[in-house]
Scaffold this active site. Sequence first.
Site: not given
Length: 433
Positions: A82, A161, A168, A183, A187
């Site tokens: 990620h 999320d 947000r 967050s 995931k």
Amino acid sequence: MRIYDIIKKKRDGFALSKEEIEFFIKGYIDGSIHDYQASALCMAIFFRGMNEKETADLTLAMAHSGDTVDLSRFGELTVDKHSTGGVGDKTTLIVAPIVASLGCVIAKMSGRGLGHTGGTVDKLESIEGFNTELSNEEFFQQVEKIGIAVIGQTGNLTPADKKLYALRDVTATVDNLSLIASSIMSKKLAAGSHTIVLDVKYGSGAFMKTPEAAKELAEAMVKIGNSCGRKTAAVITNMDIPLGANIGNALEVKEAIEVLKGNGADDLREVCLTLATQIVSLSKNIPENEARALTEDALYSGKAFLKFKEWIETQGGNPKMIENPELLPSPAFSREVKAPADGYVEKIDTEAVGIASVILGAGRKTKEDSIDMSAGIIISKKTGDNIKAGDTLATLYTSTENTLDSAEEKFLSALSFCENPPEISPLIYEVLK
Ligand code: URA
């Protein structure tokens, strides 16, 4: 329990219990807790922070707020990477086939472009026919067959999320360490892979502007991953300078192919090899130097490029475009941006460069916009490079000629120049496990 008391408790600087955090997430999803209350709590968290336990509890509550992916049928070698978001960041296109060619299993969901940053799914869709919307069955069959599939986010993964991130985004509460860490990790946990390697960016184009702030975020995420039984590492990398030379969807696929053929930009190749090394070392339980040798061999022997071709073709993409990247979407218009004076490139505001590429059509200004797959920027001079007046700093590409003026203006506003060689921040700041 009342959400009012939870907001007040956080407002006054106290730690929330697991039950209170779960109550909030459950209520926010079922609608009994309203946006205005969730906003107030996010703002209280923004100012008061969360400790390690609260952050882990929030991550798990969000990870379990919807479906989770069960990858157990593929054994222990499932891996995921990620990136916290970057400009010109095409690392997934390179790292995924490198590690898949070494036996790691990539069953990955990726995102689309967001703001000034690009997304892997958009990049893959610049290849004619490539299908990012496989059914669950097709997705798992492909992973079984060739060890790699990358699709867009599907199903009802981490709905808490999704809802909270959108909130947000419009309440100035994105850039809080606990909220970002929970967050991202919610995931990653829901997506099911055993090994998770995070590319945490620092610099002008990243959420975290300094390496120290990126390190704090990386440490929080690595702790969450490891405490949840996933092998987790983070590589802190530089986003003060766009990665590689190409920005924009088809342009980035072209550059990824260059690297997979053993050529391409040194910075991009190094970040990819570092990420791939961590993935291989953690997932196969082997020392880093052994993993590095394996990843270099996969790249330079052409094994990774073959895996890339197999992946693209299996997922519906036109293999001719991989063999001959000139067939990828190409733009009708281009313009070279010239250096105004002699000197050095002192700094690049990477976020502004990303915005220039969005102006050219490479990204979306609203969610509904379509993307010009051929649009983008090829950067010729980066931070620290010596320049003469009139040198080409970058070339802008687009299918919409009237975007060139404002894109050029934005691009030039992103650069500053100096007379002496500037200091360059490190490409790879640290690796954390
Ligand atoms: N990326 C995410 O997925 N979540 C954040 O909060 C920030 C970046």
